[in-house]
Design a protein around this motif. Structure first.
Motif, PDB file in Angstrom:
ATOM      1  N   LEU A  50     -58.191  -5.272 -30.387  1.00 28.78           N
ATOM      2  CA  LEU A  50     -58.215  -3.746 -29.002  1.00 28.78           C
ATOM      3  C   LEU A  50     -57.063  -4.048 -28.700  1.00 28.78           C
ATOM      4  N   THR A  51     -56.829  -5.756 -28.015  1.00 30.29           N
ATOM      5  CA  THR A  51     -55.170  -5.161 -27.359  1.00 30.29           C
ATOM      6  C   THR A  51     -53.728  -5.146 -27.664  1.00 30.29           C
ATOM      7  N   GLN A  52     -54.075  -4.933 -28.794  1.00 31.58           N
ATOM      8  CA  GLN A  52     -52.720  -4.377 -29.424  1.00 31.58           C
ATOM      9  C   GLN A  52     -53.246  -3.139 -30.720  1.00 31.58           C
ATOM     10  N   ASN A  53     -53.864  -2.389 -29.612  1.00 31.81           N
ATOM     11  CA  ASN A  53     -53.946  -0.740 -30.309  1.00 31.81           C
ATOM     12  C   ASN A  53     -54.052  -0.208 -29.520  1.00 31.81           C
ATOM     13  N   PRO A  54     -53.241   0.781 -28.862  1.00 35.36           N
ATOM     14  CA  PRO A  54     -53.350   1.757 -27.704  1.00 35.36           C
ATOM     15  C   PRO A  54     -54.364   3.568 -28.239  1.00 35.36           C
ATOM     16  N   ASP A  55     -54.803   3.579 -28.993  1.00 35.04           N
ATOM     17  CA  ASP A  55     -55.400   4.403 -29.369  1.00 35.04           C
ATOM     18  C   ASP A  55     -57.092   3.916 -28.789  1.00 35.04           C
ATOM     19  N   TRP A  56     -57.126   2.929 -28.434  1.00 34.08           N
ATOM     20  CA  TRP A  56     -57.955   2.476 -28.766  1.00 34.08           C
ATOM     21  C   TRP A  56     -58.710   1.475 -26.856  1.00 34.08           C
ATOM     22  N   THR A  57     -57.439   0.968 -26.352  1.00 37.99           N
ATOM     23  CA  THR A  57     -57.414   0.291 -25.668  1.00 37.99           C
ATOM     24  C   THR A  57     -56.561   0.779 -24.592  1.00 37.99           C
TER      25      THR A  57
ATOM     26  N   GLU B 237     -42.531  -5.506  -7.394  1.00 33.33           N
ATOM     27  CA  GLU B 237     -43.107  -4.078  -8.676  1.00 33.33           C
ATOM     28  C   GLU B 237     -42.383  -3.591  -9.712  1.00 33.33           C
ATOM     29  N   LYS B 238     -40.887  -3.571  -8.807  1.00 33.57           N
ATOM     30  CA  LYS B 238     -40.378  -3.823 -10.244  1.00 33.57           C
ATOM     31  C   LYS B 238     -39.958  -4.209 -11.054  1.00 33.57           C
ATOM     32  N   GLN B 239     -39.748  -5.934 -10.902  1.00 36.30           N
ATOM     33  CA  GLN B 239     -39.620  -6.756 -11.503  1.00 36.30           C
ATOM     34  C   GLN B 239     -40.916  -6.920 -13.202  1.00 36.30           C
ATOM     35  N   TYR B 240     -41.564  -6.489 -12.402  1.00 34.57           N
ATOM     36  CA  TYR B 240     -43.111  -6.199 -13.956  1.00 34.57           C
ATOM     37  C   TYR B 240     -43.168  -4.733 -13.953  1.00 34.57           C
ATOM     38  N   PRO B 241     -42.347  -4.189 -14.753  1.00 35.46           N
ATOM     39  CA  PRO B 241     -42.540  -2.583 -15.339  1.00 35.46           C
ATOM     40  C   PRO B 241     -43.675  -2.754 -16.355  1.00 35.46           C
ATOM     41  N   LYS B 242     -43.630  -3.176 -17.061  1.00 32.83           N
ATOM     42  CA  LYS B 242     -45.035  -3.530 -18.195  1.00 32.83           C
ATOM     43  C   LYS B 242     -46.414  -3.271 -17.299  1.00 32.83           C
ATOM     44  N   GLN B 243     -46.639  -3.180 -16.247  1.00 37.49           N
ATOM     45  CA  GLN B 243     -47.424  -4.073 -15.019  1.00 37.49           C
ATOM     46  C   GLN B 243     -47.719  -2.620 -14.966  1.00 37.49           C
TER      47      GLN B 243
ATOM     48  N   ILE C 228     -50.266  -7.966 -16.594  1.00 38.26           N
ATOM     49  CA  ILE C 228     -51.614  -6.580 -17.268  1.00 38.26           C
ATOM     50  C   ILE C 228     -50.298  -5.582 -18.378  1.00 38.26           C
ATOM     51  N   TYR C 229     -51.152  -4.967 -18.995  1.00 39.29           N
ATOM     52  CA  TYR C 229     -50.051  -4.132 -19.773  1.00 39.29           C
ATOM     53  C   TYR C 229     -51.081  -3.171 -19.693  1.00 39.29           C
ATOM     54  N   ARG C 230     -50.515  -1.897 -20.653  1.00 36.63           N
ATOM     55  CA  ARG C 230     -50.509  -0.732 -22.363  1.00 36.63           C
ATOM     56  C   ARG C 230     -50.647  -1.544 -23.685  1.00 36.63           C
ATOM     57  N   PRO C 231     -51.495  -1.830 -24.312  1.00 36.75           N
ATOM     58  CA  PRO C 231     -50.991  -1.921 -25.901  1.00 36.75           C
ATOM     59  C   PRO C 231     -49.362  -1.006 -26.457  1.00 36.75           C
ATOM     60  N   LYS C 232     -49.129  -1.895 -27.118  1.00 36.11           N
ATOM     61  CA  LYS C 232     -47.692  -1.353 -27.621  1.00 36.11           C
ATOM     62  C   LYS C 232     -48.381  -0.102 -28.175  1.00 36.11           C
TER      63      LYS C 232
ATOM     64  N   LEU D 241     -55.646  -0.328 -21.137  1.00 34.77           N
ATOM     65  CA  LEU D 241     -55.215  -1.238 -20.236  1.00 34.77           C
ATOM     66  C   LEU D 241     -55.805  -2.328 -20.595  1.00 34.77           C
ATOM     67  N   VAL D 242     -54.843  -3.727 -20.453  1.00 35.68           N
ATOM     68  CA  VAL D 242     -55.318  -5.064 -20.731  1.00 35.68           C
ATOM     69  C   VAL D 242     -54.896  -5.544 -19.412  1.00 35.68           C
ATOM     70  N   ILE D 243     -55.658  -6.864 -19.151  1.00 38.42           N
ATOM     71  CA  ILE D 243     -55.352  -7.786 -18.324  1.00 38.42           C
ATOM     72  C   ILE D 243     -56.076  -9.190 -18.857  1.00 38.42           C
ATOM     73  N   GLU D 244     -55.201  -9.951 -18.734  1.00 42.02           N
ATOM     74  CA  GLU D 244     -55.068 -11.200 -19.212  1.00 42.02           C
ATOM     75  C   GLU D 244     -55.093 -11.898 -18.106  1.00 42.02           C
ATOM     76  N   ILE D 245     -56.151 -12.701 -18.394  1.00 42.08           N
ATOM     77  CA  ILE D 245     -57.052 -13.594 -17.406  1.00 42.08           C
ATOM     78  C   ILE D 245     -56.245 -14.998 -17.657  1.00 42.08           C
ATOM     79  N   ASP D 246     -55.929 -16.141 -16.277  1.00 44.13           N
ATOM     80  CA  ASP D 246     -55.573 -17.422 -16.507  1.00 44.13           C
ATOM     81  C   ASP D 246     -56.505 -18.356 -16.550  1.00 44.13           C
ATOM     82  N   ALA D 247     -56.303 -18.924 -16.695  1.00 42.77           N
ATOM     83  CA  ALA D 247     -57.429 -20.566 -16.158  1.00 42.77           C
ATOM     84  C   ALA D 247     -58.377 -20.409 -15.591  1.00 42.77           C
TER      85      ALA D 247
END
Length: 352
Positions: A323-330, A28-34, A345-349, A332-338
């Motif tokens: 929305l993925t870049q604005n912490p006032d609106w969002t 878990e510590k390898q992915y601190p943003k998540q 998985i991260y919070r907007p900066k 949590l962002v969960i990016e989905i691969d192909a």
């Protein structure tokens, strides 16, 4: 052992060991943003608490996933441990921190997994005695007759879906009732059947539901905000012609009517394909599968026209990427691969 092997050992009857917790914590510590985005407790004690929750809920989630035709048990276990369970715990904490039901917005398009995540969250939260209901923005569509009337003044709204095709007032009324409901109330929630009128769809009788602690409000543009009109001067394809730009501007203006709905959201999750163009391929895959089973489906050319219509109305680069870049609106962002799997998985900066 990897995560799935450790979790599988637990479910096979081998009690969790401190070394298991340490391995999971190191991972878990390898992915601190998540971890930060999901509010995970990065300690052995925190991992131990989650392990207890995992063992209690995993059999039911595996059964649910099997009912949805998911057969990769390792992937189910990893996703439950890394995403679904921490997210459910986060929603529970958020509900505990306010004095009325929590309204969680979920934005996601074709193939991003919003139906799956909604069903799993409802299952987990219900076991914790946090009743949860899901409402789609699709349930707020205007009736067939109303949309036929709408075509007289807005002939480019040939398909339901874009701004202007929903009954926003009804949505506001329902969310307000759910926020203020007493224990013995019944709330009439609108429902929509897309198969009626040869696929045009129509409103069904409302469903009477009990009050809920958490409401999941999902849809393909839930939370999207109007943008500055100047962006349409150099808009991305398929907004190519002056008529396309006019349509996009009209949809942008129509989004203003939805802002009161978004103000009802306590939180917003964005399910975000790593490339928005994947949604068109996913739609084609879904239609190909339907045709292979003997059902009616669209051709690839029809899908191109269909998806391009939605991209002309609210282009992902213009309305979802912000929305993925604005912490006032969002939150949590969960990016989905192909392969439809969560990959980031991260919070907007926060702005510097």
């Amino acid at each position: 052992m990897d995560i799935a092997e450790i979790l599988g050992e637990w479910l096979a009857g081998h009690p969790p060991q401190i070394t298991d917790y340490e391995k999971l914590l190191a991972q878990e510590k390898q992915y601190p943003k998540q971890a930060l985005g999901l509010g995970c407790d990065l300690s052995v004690a925190g991992i131990s608490v989650r392990a207890t929750e995992f063992l209690a809920i995993a059999p039911a989630i595996i059964q649910l996933c099997e009912s949805m035709k998911f057969t990769d048990q390792d992937a189910i276990l990893r996703t439950l441990w890394e995403l679904w369970l921490p997210l459910a715990m986060q929603l529970r904490r958020a509900r505990q921190q306010q004095d009325q039901p929590l309204i969680q917005g979920i934005l996601g398009g074709q193939g991003t997994g919003k139906t799956t995540i909604s069903r799993v969250l409802r299952e987990i939260l219900a076991t914790w005695n946090y009743p949860c209901i899901a409402i789609s923005i699709d349930d707020l569509y205007k009736t067939y007759a109303e949309r036929q009337k709408l075509l007289e003044t807005q002939p480019r709204l040939i398909w339901r879906g874009p701004p202007g095709t929903h009954d926003v007032d009804t949505g506001l009324e329902v969310l307000t009732q759910l926020q203020r409901a007493n224990l013995d109330d019944k709330i009439a929630v609108p429902r929509f059947d897309k198969s009626l009128h040869n696929g045009q769809g129509d409103r069904l009788p409302s469903e009477e539901v009990d009050p809920a602690e958490i409401i999941l409000f999902e849809g393909w543009f839930v939370g999207c905000r109007p943008v500055e009109p100047e962006v349409f001067k150099n808009a991305p394809a398929p907004i190519n012609t002056s008529e396309d730009r006019q349509f996009a501007q009209e949809m942008n203006e129509a989004l203003q009517d939805y802002l009161p709905l978004w103000e009802k959201l306590d939180r917003l999750i964005v399910l975000y394909p790593e490339d928005y163009r994947l949604s068109k391929e996913w739609r084609k895959d879904a239609e190909h599968n339907m045709i292979a089973k003997g059902k009616t489906g669209m051709s690839d050319a029809e899908i191109d026209d269909f998806v391009d219509y939605f991209w002309r109305s609210l282009h992902p680069e213009l309305f979802i990427t912000p929305l993925t870049q604005n912490p006032d609106w969002t939150d949590l962002v969960i990016e989905i691969d192909a392969e439809h799997r969560p990959c980031k998985i991260y919070r907007p900066k926060t702005s510097e």
